[in-house]
Write a protein that holds these residues in place. Structure first.
Motif, PDB file in Angstrom:
ATOM      1  N   THR A  24      15.977  16.615  44.372  1.00  0.00           N
ATOM      2  CA  THR A  24      16.725  17.864  44.245  1.00  0.00           C
ATOM      3  C   THR A  24      16.183  18.911  45.205  1.00  0.00           C
ATOM      4  N   ILE A  25      14.871  19.041  45.271  1.00  0.00           N
ATOM      5  CA  ILE A  25      14.244  20.001  46.183  1.00  0.00           C
ATOM      6  C   ILE A  25      14.526  19.619  47.636  1.00  0.00           C
ATOM      7  N   GLU A  26      14.418  18.337  47.958  1.00  0.00           N
ATOM      8  CA  GLU A  26      14.692  17.885  49.327  1.00  0.00           C
ATOM      9  C   GLU A  26      16.127  18.236  49.732  1.00  0.00           C
ATOM     10  N   LEU A  27      17.071  17.970  48.851  1.00  0.00           N
ATOM     11  CA  LEU A  27      18.469  18.254  49.164  1.00  0.00           C
ATOM     12  C   LEU A  27      18.711  19.750  49.315  1.00  0.00           C
ATOM     13  N   LEU A  28      18.233  20.540  48.382  1.00  0.00           N
ATOM     14  CA  LEU A  28      18.455  21.981  48.466  1.00  0.00           C
ATOM     15  C   LEU A  28      17.784  22.575  49.700  1.00  0.00           C
ATOM     16  N   ASN A  29      16.559  22.160  49.989  1.00  0.00           N
ATOM     17  CA  ASN A  29      15.881  22.658  51.184  1.00  0.00           C
ATOM     18  C   ASN A  29      16.650  22.294  52.455  1.00  0.00           C
ATOM     19  N   SER A  30      17.235  21.126  52.494  1.00  0.00           N
ATOM     20  CA  SER A  30      18.031  20.717  53.655  1.00  0.00           C
ATOM     21  C   SER A  30      19.285  21.570  53.788  1.00  0.00           C
ATOM     22  N   ILE A  31      19.943  21.852  52.676  1.00  0.00           N
ATOM     23  CA  ILE A  31      21.137  22.705  52.695  1.00  0.00           C
ATOM     24  C   ILE A  31      20.773  24.103  53.189  1.00  0.00           C
ATOM     25  N   VAL A  32      19.685  24.649  52.671  1.00  0.00           N
ATOM     26  CA  VAL A  32      19.224  25.987  53.055  1.00  0.00           C
ATOM     27  C   VAL A  32      18.890  26.024  54.544  1.00  0.00           C
ATOM     28  N   GLU A  33      18.156  25.032  55.021  1.00  0.00           N
ATOM     29  CA  GLU A  33      17.751  24.992  56.428  1.00  0.00           C
ATOM     30  C   GLU A  33      18.964  24.825  57.345  1.00  0.00           C
ATOM     31  N   GLU A  34      19.842  23.906  57.020  1.00  0.00           N
ATOM     32  CA  GLU A  34      21.012  23.644  57.863  1.00  0.00           C
ATOM     33  C   GLU A  34      21.949  24.852  57.962  1.00  0.00           C
ATOM     34  N   ASN A  35      21.959  25.680  56.912  1.00  0.00           N
ATOM     35  CA  ASN A  35      22.899  26.793  56.862  1.00  0.00           C
ATOM     36  C   ASN A  35      22.251  28.160  57.013  1.00  0.00           C
ATOM     37  N   GLY A  36      20.925  28.197  57.136  1.00  0.00           N
ATOM     38  CA  GLY A  36      20.229  29.459  57.350  1.00  0.00           C
ATOM     39  C   GLY A  36      20.479  30.477  56.250  1.00  0.00           C
ATOM     40  N   ILE A  37      20.338  30.041  54.999  1.00  0.00           N
ATOM     41  CA  ILE A  37      20.614  30.942  53.874  1.00  0.00           C
ATOM     42  C   ILE A  37      19.345  31.270  53.095  1.00  0.00           C
ATOM     43  N   LEU A  38      19.412  32.368  52.360  1.00  0.00           N
ATOM     44  CA  LEU A  38      18.321  32.832  51.505  1.00  0.00           C
ATOM     45  C   LEU A  38      18.790  32.817  50.057  1.00  0.00           C
ATOM     46  N   PRO A  39      17.867  32.759  49.103  1.00  0.00           N
ATOM     47  CA  PRO A  39      18.278  32.796  47.705  1.00  0.00           C
ATOM     48  C   PRO A  39      19.171  33.992  47.365  1.00  0.00           C
ATOM     49  N   ASP A  40      18.955  35.150  48.000  1.00  0.00           N
ATOM     50  CA  ASP A  40      19.791  36.325  47.732  1.00  0.00           C
ATOM     51  C   ASP A  40      21.238  36.135  48.188  1.00  0.00           C
ATOM     52  N   ASP A  41      21.488  35.157  49.076  1.00  0.00           N
ATOM     53  CA  ASP A  41      22.846  34.860  49.533  1.00  0.00           C
ATOM     54  C   ASP A  41      23.620  34.016  48.520  1.00  0.00           C
ATOM     55  N   ILE A  42      22.914  33.429  47.557  1.00  0.00           N
ATOM     56  CA  ILE A  42      23.508  32.439  46.660  1.00  0.00           C
ATOM     57  C   ILE A  42      24.235  33.105  45.495  1.00  0.00           C
ATOM     58  N   CYS A  43      25.466  32.684  45.279  1.00  0.00           N
ATOM     59  CA  CYS A  43      26.220  33.112  44.088  1.00  0.00           C
ATOM     60  C   CYS A  43      25.785  32.268  42.897  1.00  0.00           C
ATOM     61  N   SER A  44      25.774  30.935  43.102  1.00  0.00           N
ATOM     62  CA  SER A  44      25.380  30.005  42.050  1.00  0.00           C
ATOM     63  C   SER A  44      25.236  28.611  42.643  1.00  0.00           C
ATOM     64  N   VAL A  45      24.617  27.733  41.865  1.00  0.00           N
ATOM     65  CA  VAL A  45      24.475  26.333  42.257  1.00  0.00           C
ATOM     66  C   VAL A  45      24.961  25.483  41.085  1.00  0.00           C
ATOM     67  N   PHE A  46      25.915  24.610  41.391  1.00  0.00           N
ATOM     68  CA  PHE A  46      26.429  23.668  40.405  1.00  0.00           C
ATOM     69  C   PHE A  46      25.850  22.303  40.739  1.00  0.00           C
ATOM     70  N   VAL A  47      25.167  21.693  39.770  1.00  0.00           N
ATOM     71  CA  VAL A  47      24.474  20.422  39.966  1.00  0.00           C
ATOM     72  C   VAL A  47      25.132  19.368  39.089  1.00  0.00           C
ATOM     73  N   THR A  48      25.462  18.215  39.686  1.00  0.00           N
ATOM     74  CA  THR A  48      25.902  17.096  38.859  1.00  0.00           C
ATOM     75  C   THR A  48      24.999  15.902  39.124  1.00  0.00           C
ATOM     76  N   VAL A  49      24.903  15.052  38.118  1.00  0.00           N
ATOM     77  CA  VAL A  49      24.164  13.797  38.241  1.00  0.00           C
ATOM     78  C   VAL A  49      25.024  12.681  37.668  1.00  0.00           C
ATOM     79  N   THR A  50      24.782  11.485  38.147  1.00  0.00           N
ATOM     80  CA  THR A  50      25.436  10.332  37.547  1.00  0.00           C
ATOM     81  C   THR A  50      24.768  10.048  36.207  1.00  0.00           C
TER      82      THR A  50
END
Length: 122
Positions: A24-50
């Motif tokens: 989960t951390i690896e994926l979120l960090n990759s999303i943040v890095e690829e898109n140059g975003i900060l936590p203050d930019d985030i509205c929300s995070v929806f997480v699903t799992v199988t």
């Protein structure tokens, strides 16, 4: 400014707490890095799992990240379609941004690259 969704997914090798949290951390960090975003930019995070990942809530990993304490998080089960990808964590990160839809970089890692090979990085 618009609200944009950033999709991402990653697979884990085992239904165990630490691999789920680490992925989960690896994926979120990759999303943040690829898109140059900060936590203050985030509205929300929806997480699903199988349904085969039931050892922990992936949102626990996000909640422990510095600066992410106030970001609204929601976990749910992915629709259990027969033959679908197993042991998969998916994120939908909603951000406030001036970026266009075309500028958003979605991230698919590990075995989840089969979900969107057109968007996956090797």
């Amino acid at each position: 400014m618009s609200v944009r969704g950033i999709r991402g997914a990653i697979t884990v090798d085992a239904n165990e707490e630490q691999p789920i949290l680490n992925a989960t951390i690896e994926l979120l960090n990759s999303i943040v890095e690829e898109n140059g975003i900060l936590p203050d930019d985030i509205c929300s995070v929806f997480v699903t799992v199988t349904s085969d990942l039931d050892e922990t809530f992936p949102a626990r990993a996000i909640r422990q990240m510095k600066g992410w304490e106030l970001v609204p998080l929601m976990c749910a089960l992915e629709v259990p379609v027969k033959g679908s990808l197993e042991r998969c964590i998916r994120l939908m990160v909603l951000i406030n941004t001036d970026k266009t839809q075309a500028e958003i970089r979605h991230v698919y890692l590990g075995g989840a690259q089969v979900l969107r090979p057109d968007l996956s990085k090797s």
